[in-house]
Design an enzyme around this catalytic site. Structure first.
Site, short mmCIF file in Angstrom:
data_model
loop_
_atom_site.label_atom_id
_atom_site.label_comp_id
_atom_site.label_asym_id
_atom_site.label_seq_id
_atom_site.Cartn_x
_atom_site.Cartn_y
_atom_site.Cartn_z
CD GLU A 28 -2.57 0.94 2.78
OE1 GLU A 28 -3.49 0.11 2.80
OE2 GLU A 28 -2.25 1.61 3.77
CE LYS A 86 -2.46 7.30 5.84
NZ LYS A 86 -2.10 6.83 7.18
#
Length: 156
Positions: free
Chosen positions: A70, A82
């Protein structure tokens, strides 16, 4: 692009939630608080800001998914926002063309907020069965656990 979203309202200030969501703290806490959702998160590179890469290892029980990599693509410490995108790993190998998490911490007052968790994804046309794999239950559980964790820390 398809999306699934979950919202969790809590009596924890947005700034305190962001101390978890906006940093590497979420990756550190999640395996402890929700080991059935994430077995391990390892920092590959970065400091929690844009460009940070994590190697995520999942517990048994998620068919076809053991590991994903990720990358944090957006981190807004002012608006508490985010985004992180899966850049490598099993989720892409089984037929997802795009898989991204978006977290928004929305202040509702001085001591309350909403955690909005979204999964944005695209599936290869040859794999319609993957739609059923996109669930927000783990994100919902994380929101609840992180909120509870902050409250517990205030008590102790």
């Amino acid at each position: 692009m398809r999306r699934k979203t979950h919202e969790f309202e809590t009596d924890v200030p947005a700034s305190e939630l962001w101390e978890i969501y906006g940093t590497l703290r979420a990756a550190e806490l999640l395996p402890q608080l929700l080991p059935q959702a994430l077995a391990k998160a390892e920092l590959v590179s970065g400091d929690g800001g844009v460009g940070t890469i994590l190697q995520l290892t999942f517990p048994p029980g998620i068919p076809g998914v053991q590991r994903n990599m990720e990358k944090f693509t957006k981190v807004d410490n002012v608006n508490y926002f985010k985004e992180s995108e899966i850049i490598d790993g099993d989720i892409l190998k089984i037929g997802f063309l795009h898989y991204m998490y978006r977290f928004e911490i929305i202040a509702k007052g001085p001591s309350s907020s909403v955690i909005r968790s979204t999964i944005e994804y695209e599936i290869d046309d040859g794999h319609p069965e993957l739609e059923a794999m996109v669930i927000t239950a783990r994100l919902a559980a994380a929101a609840e656990r992180f909120s509870g964790y902050i409250k517990e820390q205030k008590v102790t």
